[in-house]
Design an enzyme around this catalytic site. Structure first.
Site, PDB file in Angstrom:
ATOM      1  CB  CYS A 160      -4.153  -1.085   5.342  1.00  0.00           C
ATOM      2  SG  CYS A 160      -5.301  -0.789   7.250  1.00  0.00           S
ATOM      3  CD  GLN A 179      -0.643   0.059   3.854  1.00  0.00           C
ATOM      4  OE1 GLN A 179      -1.356  -1.427   4.167  1.00  0.00           O
ATOM      5  NE2 GLN A 179      -1.476   1.319   4.156  1.00  0.00           N
ATOM      6  CG  HIS A 201      -2.798  -2.781   9.540  1.00  0.00           C
ATOM      7  ND1 HIS A 201      -2.727  -1.884   8.360  1.00  0.00           N
ATOM      8  CD2 HIS A 201      -1.774  -3.705   9.563  1.00  0.00           C
ATOM      9  CE1 HIS A 201      -2.215  -2.483   8.128  1.00  0.00           C
ATOM     10  NE2 HIS A 201      -1.463  -3.736   7.913  1.00  0.00           N
TER      11      HIS A 201
END
Length: 444
Positions: free
Chosen positions: A70, A64, A364
């Site tokens: 993410c 990314q 995340h």
């Protein structure tokens, strides 16, 4: 009444610190090497070797780069795994830039709607302050990507590749938030002036046109039709013509996204288990899929993930990756750092306490691609990250089962793996609405 710190108090603290000989040893190590390196526990690295009883072959990891996508990468990676298996593709990726464009565009409209809805509230109200603090960002949740895909479909990365701003999104985010805050003040002004709904909507359309132009300039214009060619692993050549993003999704992925459910583990008093929750002012596509979470206990949470892995399908999941994790070796384990020993200080909190205090939340999203079962119980998990292949084991991380319990908050699984009782809860779709700032509204 709070008492001031006296010089005598400080002198006593210093005397006690120097009196303990091990403090000097630890001090020299920390001052030279830093807190984390001095606290790293090698035994944890030995325990968490990258070997798993269930290990899906998911290929090379994606990257990314300097963006907060993410959640998007993780979701598209789960689709990529299916495409690679079904069509014998190697190192294939879907376009993260395509979904990035539409997410940004839809988030702007969603933000404008919330601004208009709260326009009569004081600028100092918590809701308005929450909106203006971050009008939009790269982060998101599974259901938000579902809303994008159901409306706009999906395309291969070759059709809409990365640009500077998709891979390095800081400049774009800064400019978009500047624009959205200005527009928010203008929309509030129109409402305050008593303008009619049609006039306010017309102004909003002009604002959206500006946002579109910014995105088209920075990310490119999303394709409506395209051709797709590839060679599969047997070197057979395939040329597919005149596809649309929707027809590509239907043909090459074909997953009914309505058959998946977001499952969370939030052991706080305000969220009883086996109930559905949504978060106010959280979303992207107006009229699209609403964010919905099913809260369950951790044992159920893990068994659902295991069931999907056993069925040969990877699992999107959200966690607090910054807690007790090593970037270089790719280990996530509650004992990978011994901070309590380093400082002789107790840092321990329960998962509920961390959520309630803001110490931890989902930061995340990654993909579960394996698990190590001993006597049918999980000991560690294989994780596909989206930080490139220079971290962990060629981009893959190992998560201890204890870490899973403490710092993982969300997975996405097929509804078929739910118990009959949980299926009934999901079918009823009776959701408790949480405040915008609730930790379960955190964007990965």
């Amino acid at each position: 009444m709070i008492q001031e710190i006296t010089l005598d108090t400080i002198q006593n603290f210093e005397k006690d610190f120097k009196k303990c000989r091990k403090n000097g040893v630890i001090q020299r190590s920390v001052m030279k090497n830093g807190i984390f390196a001095s606290s790293e526990n090698q035994e944890s690295l030995v325990k968490n070797t990258p070997v798993f009883s269930i290990d899906l072959d998911t290929g090379q990891v994606s990257n990314q780069k300097r963006s907060g996508r993410c959640w998007m990468f993780a979701a598209l990676n789960t689709f990529r795994h299916k495409i690679a298996t079904d069509f014998k593709l190697k190192d294939f990726e879907l376009s993260q830039n395509y979904t990035f464009f539409w997410d940004k565009f839809e988030k702007a409209n969603y933000f404008y709607g919330n601004v208009i809805k709260t326009a009569k509230e004081p600028i100092t109200s918590r809701e308005v302050a929450f909106l203006l603090a971050t009008p939009q960002q790269d982060g998101g949740q599974w259901d938000m990507l579902v809303a994008i895909i159901q409306k706009y479909g999906i395309v291969p990365k070759s059709v809409m590749p990365e640009t500077y701003s998709s891979s390095n999104s800081g400049e774009l985010n800064s400019l978009l938030n500047k624009k959205l805050r200005k527009d928010a003040m203008d929309l509030r002004g129109l409402v305050e002036a008593g303008k009619k709904e049609a006039e306010i909507e017309s102004a909003k359309q002009g604002m959206l046109k500006d946002v579109y132009n910014i995105l088209a300039t920075s990310l490119g214009i999303p394709p409506k039709h395209f051709d797709f060619s590839y060679r599969d692993t047997s070197e057979a050549y395939v040329y597919d013509q005149n596809l649309t993003p929707q027809s590509f999704y239907d043909k090459y992925i074909g997953i009914d996204l309505n058959e998946y459910v977001s499952v969370i583990n939030a052991p706080t008093k305000d969220k009883p288990y086996n109930q559905l929750y949504t978060v106010d002012m959280l979303g992207n596509v107006v009229g699209g899929k609403e964010v919905c979470h099913l809260n369950v206990d951790m044992d159920t949470f893990k068994q659902l993930a295991i069931a999907q892995l056993k069925a040969g399908e990877s699992v999107w999941y959200g966690c607090d990756v910054g807690q007790f994790s090593t970037r270089d070796s790719g280990i996530m384990a509650t004992d990978v750092y011994k901070f309590n020993q380093t400082f002789s200080v107790n840092f321990d909190m329960t998962k509920a306490e961390r959520l309630d205090s803001g110490e931890s939340l989902m930061t995340h999203a990654m993909v579960l691609t394996g698990v190590d079962l001993v006597d049918d119980q999980p000991t560690k998990w294989k994780v596909e990250n989206s930080w490139g292949d220079k971290v962990g084991t060629k981009g893959y991380f190992v998560m201890s089962d204890d870490w899973m319990s403490e710092y993982t908050y969300q997975i996405v699984v097929r509804k078929e793996f739910l118990s009959e009782e949980l299926k009934e809860v999901v079918e009823k779709n009776e959701m408790t609405r949480l405040a915008p700032w609730d930790p379960m509204g955190a964007l990965a």
